[in-house]
Motif scaffolding. Structure first.
Motif, mmCIF file in Angstrom:
data_model
loop_
_atom_site.group_PDB
_atom_site.id
_atom_site.type_symbol
_atom_site.label_atom_id
_atom_site.label_comp_id
_atom_site.label_asym_id
_atom_site.label_seq_id
_atom_site.Cartn_x
_atom_site.Cartn_y
_atom_site.Cartn_z
ATOM 1 N N LYS A 110 7.601 2.695 3.187
ATOM 2 C CA LYS A 110 8.968 2.210 3.006
ATOM 3 C C LYS A 110 9.051 0.726 3.336
ATOM 4 O O LYS A 110 9.954 0.025 2.890
ATOM 5 C CB LYS A 110 9.916 2.990 3.926
ATOM 6 N N ASN A 111 8.109 0.249 4.143
ATOM 7 C CA ASN A 111 8.089 -1.176 4.478
ATOM 8 C C ASN A 111 7.421 -2.023 3.397
ATOM 9 O O ASN A 111 7.234 -3.217 3.569
ATOM 10 C CB ASN A 111 7.387 -1.390 5.826
ATOM 11 N N GLY A 112 7.028 -1.379 2.284
ATOM 12 C CA GLY A 112 6.453 -2.140 1.177
ATOM 13 C C GLY A 112 4.994 -2.511 1.384
ATOM 14 O O GLY A 112 4.403 -3.204 0.560
ATOM 15 N N LEU A 113 4.409 -2.064 2.477
ATOM 16 C CA LEU A 113 3.021 -2.407 2.763
ATOM 17 C C LEU A 113 2.140 -1.167 2.610
ATOM 18 O O LEU A 113 2.633 -0.041 2.678
ATOM 19 C CB LEU A 113 2.896 -2.923 4.208
ATOM 20 N N ILE A 114 0.849 -1.413 2.407
ATOM 21 C CA ILE A 114 -0.078 -0.289 2.352
ATOM 22 C C ILE A 114 -0.126 0.374 3.728
ATOM 23 O O ILE A 114 -0.278 -0.303 4.750
ATOM 24 C CB ILE A 114 -1.497 -0.784 1.975
ATOM 25 N N ILE A 115 0.042 1.703 3.749
ATOM 26 C CA ILE A 115 -0.127 2.430 4.999
ATOM 27 C C ILE A 115 -1.325 3.360 4.860
ATOM 28 O O ILE A 115 -1.388 4.180 3.940
ATOM 29 C CB ILE A 115 1.127 3.251 5.351
ATOM 30 N N ASN A 116 -2.269 3.182 5.760
ATOM 31 C CA ASN A 116 -3.432 4.051 5.783
ATOM 32 C C ASN A 116 -3.210 5.075 6.881
ATOM 33 O O ASN A 116 -2.668 4.746 7.947
ATOM 34 C CB ASN A 116 -4.684 3.205 6.056
ATOM 35 N N ARG A 138 -10.302 9.785 -5.143
ATOM 36 C CA ARG A 138 -9.046 10.358 -5.614
ATOM 37 C C ARG A 138 -7.883 9.450 -5.185
ATOM 38 O O ARG A 138 -7.802 9.063 -4.015
ATOM 39 C CB ARG A 138 -8.862 11.745 -5.036
ATOM 40 N N PRO A 139 -7.021 9.087 -6.127
ATOM 41 C CA PRO A 139 -5.949 8.128 -5.791
ATOM 42 C C PRO A 139 -4.837 8.739 -4.931
ATOM 43 O O PRO A 139 -4.703 9.947 -4.856
ATOM 44 C CB PRO A 139 -5.391 7.744 -7.153
ATOM 45 N N CYS A 140 -4.088 7.862 -4.309
ATOM 46 C CA CYS A 140 -2.881 8.253 -3.584
ATOM 47 C C CYS A 140 -1.724 8.101 -4.573
ATOM 48 O O CYS A 140 -1.543 7.024 -5.129
ATOM 49 C CB CYS A 140 -2.651 7.276 -2.445
ATOM 50 N N VAL A 141 -0.971 9.148 -4.824
ATOM 51 C CA VAL A 141 0.052 9.024 -5.858
ATOM 52 C C VAL A 141 1.483 9.031 -5.323
ATOM 53 O O VAL A 141 2.420 8.700 -6.034
ATOM 54 C CB VAL A 141 -0.069 10.121 -6.938
ATOM 55 N N SER A 142 1.662 9.429 -4.051
ATOM 56 C CA SER A 142 3.029 9.407 -3.542
ATOM 57 C C SER A 142 3.037 9.078 -2.053
ATOM 58 O O SER A 142 2.015 9.152 -1.368
ATOM 59 C CB SER A 142 3.713 10.738 -3.792
ATOM 60 N N SER A 143 4.215 8.721 -1.587
ATOM 61 C CA SER A 143 4.384 8.274 -0.210
ATOM 62 C C SER A 143 4.251 9.438 0.763
ATOM 63 O O SER A 143 4.648 10.559 0.475
ATOM 64 C CB SER A 143 5.762 7.635 -0.085
ATOM 65 N N LEU A 164 11.378 5.686 -1.187
ATOM 66 C CA LEU A 164 10.037 6.265 -1.169
ATOM 67 C C LEU A 164 9.266 5.813 -2.399
ATOM 68 O O LEU A 164 9.774 5.855 -3.518
ATOM 69 C CB LEU A 164 10.125 7.798 -1.151
ATOM 70 N N TRP A 165 8.024 5.397 -2.185
ATOM 71 C CA TRP A 165 7.184 4.947 -3.295
ATOM 72 C C TRP A 165 6.553 6.151 -3.996
ATOM 73 O O TRP A 165 6.249 7.163 -3.363
ATOM 74 C CB TRP A 165 6.078 4.047 -2.749
ATOM 75 N N SER A 166 6.408 6.039 -5.291
ATOM 76 C CA SER A 166 5.653 7.048 -6.027
ATOM 77 C C SER A 166 4.985 6.375 -7.209
ATOM 78 O O SER A 166 5.536 5.439 -7.790
ATOM 79 C CB SER A 166 6.581 8.149 -6.519
ATOM 80 N N LEU A 167 3.809 6.840 -7.566
ATOM 81 C CA LEU A 167 3.085 6.237 -8.677
ATOM 82 C C LEU A 167 3.838 6.448 -9.996
ATOM 83 O O LEU A 167 3.603 5.768 -10.976
ATOM 84 C CB LEU A 167 1.676 6.830 -8.759
#
Lengths: 212, 228
Positions: A110-116, A138-143, A164-167
């Motif tokens: 939600k902060n617009g940054l990559i979260i690992n 395998r890609p990450c497709v949703s938050s 929430l981000w989603s691909l």
């Protein structure tokens, strides 16, 4: 072509995370042949040494790929971009977040940054694009932020809005960057440093990472 | 410059530096050329430009792609920066100055920058207006600098439509001025229709055209040298 060897090599050289993503869909015409994105991350604060180390890792990756007969294009860390060169024009065409999400190393929070999952947002990223047919992760497709809204509540400029981000909808603006920017320029004038960093420090994932 | 083998060594270093996009090699080669009194024009044309010609060939053969070309161009500039101050004004009968830019509404300037590079190499005075340039600015700049060449670039159809207006205005005030247009949506037909004098459809073609132009200058120079 096995990506494992490359990953082990880079991790032995000091990379915190290495991932290989299939980035075909995110590529503009100029670089459409470079359809694998190698995301490299360091879990260090953003210092000159960290950036130098990342650039060294990139150079090593380029060398490894070249020795195996493949093309590559390094997208350097954001804070190490020379402005006056022609190749700089191409850096804008691809961003580290794409490589990171495509290689499954994190989602866009939600902060617009990559979260690992392990290190949160306390990572510095670099990308190497290549045409080597490396096996993709395998890609990450949703938050995976879920209901947590700590960064929304702590953002002093109101830029973080809780989207929430989603691909499926990659172009959605998750953070109101104009608000963030105006806060940053205010801080630069006042304290000489632009970033407030609240959205990183309050994130539970980033705090876990800090403990380790 | 006494030693022919040494001279060839330096020229090869410059040429290979460009081909292998090695900025350090180009810089080093250029410094050696200056230090050892090699003619700067020769170093540019038989070293750097000869490398760029090979790069153009590699691009056509699909050995190289846009990123490589840009890195080669950066390497060429690294060498050029050092050699330029030592250049004699080329005496070819073409006094060159050119106004170049990407037209209003368009921010794509990779092709434009490659063309600009070849003009720089050829010893032209380049007035680079940058990207997203208001149409009238081209006309103004041409009048101000009395350049004999104006180059317009556009990547998008929407911004390309500004081109004929610029061409018309410039030709009206200064019929002798040559105008070249370039970019993906342009074509030979459009260039003819609008009264432009030259055309290239993308960065690689623009590069090819520009290399041709510089190669032609080089030939002129060689012929001149032979006559002496």
């Amino acid at each position: 072509m096995d990506a494992k060897q490359l990953k082990q090599f880079l991790q032995a050289e000091g990379a915190t995370l290495v991932g290989v993503g299939d980035v075909t869909k995110a590529l503009p015409k100029e670089i459409v042949h470079l359809n694998r994105g190698i995301a490299i991350a360091l879990n260090r604060s953003l210092t000159k040494e960290a950036v130098d180390k990342l650039v060294r890792l990139q150079t090593l990756t380029e060398g490894w790929l070249k020795a195996n007969g493949h093309r590559s294009l390094s997208i350097p860390p954001d804070s190490d971009r020379r402005k006056d060169k022609l190749i700089t024009k191409l850096y804008r065409l691809f961003c580290h977040k794409t490589a990171a999400t495509c290689s499954g190393l994190g989602w866009i929070g939600k902060n617009g940054l990559i979260i690992n999952e392990q290190y949160g947002s306390k990572l510095t990223w670099a990308t190497v694009l290549t045409d080597a047919p490396l096996g993709a992760d395998r890609p990450c497709v949703s938050s995976r932020c879920g209901d947590c809204d700590l960064c929304v509540r702590h953002c002093p400029s109101g830029a973080v809005q809780g989207h929430l981000w989603s691909l499926r909808n990659p172009l959605r603006e998750i953070v109101a960057y104009d608000k963030c920017r105006s806060l940053k320029s205010g801080r630069t004038a006042l304290k000489g440093k632009p970033n407030c960093g609240f959205c990183v420090t309050v994130c539970p994932y980033s705090r876990n990472g800090a403990k380790k | 410059m006494a030693d022919e083998t040494r001279k060839k060594e330096i020229l090869d270093k410059l040429r290979n530096g460009v081909i292998q996009y090695d900025e350090d090699a180009c810089r080093e080669g250029a410094q050696e050329a200056v230090a050892e009194g090699l003619d700067a024009n020769e170093a540019i044309f038989d070293g750097l430009v000869s490398g760029m010609e090979e790069v153009g060939r590699l691009f056509e053969a699909q050995e190289y792609f846009v990123p490589e070309i840009l890195m080669c161009a950066d390497a060429l500039y690294a060498g050029l920066e050092i050699l330029k101050p030592h250049c004699r004004q080329m005496d070819l009968g073409v006094k060159g100055s050119v106004v170049i830019g990407t037209v209003e509404g368009d921010v794509h300037d990779i092709g434009k920058n490659l063309v600009k590079m070849m003009f720089d190499v050829a010893g032209f005075t380049v007035y680079d207006l940058g990207r997203d340039v208001p149409l009238d600015k081209f006309v103004e700049e041409q009048l101000k600098t009395d350049s004999e060449l104006v180059c317009l670039s556009a990547m998008m159809t929407t911004s390309m439509v500004g081109m004929p207006k610029v061409i018309e205005k410039i030709k009206e005030k200064n019929p002798n001025c040559m105008i070249m247009i370039g970019g993906a949506p342009t074509s030979k037909e459009l260039a003819d229709k609008w009264g432009a004098d030259g055309y290239a459809e993308d960065a690689s073609n623009a590069l090819k055209e520009a290399i041709k132009m510089v190669a032609f200058l080089k030939k002129l120079r060689d012929e001149k040298a032979q006559k002496k």
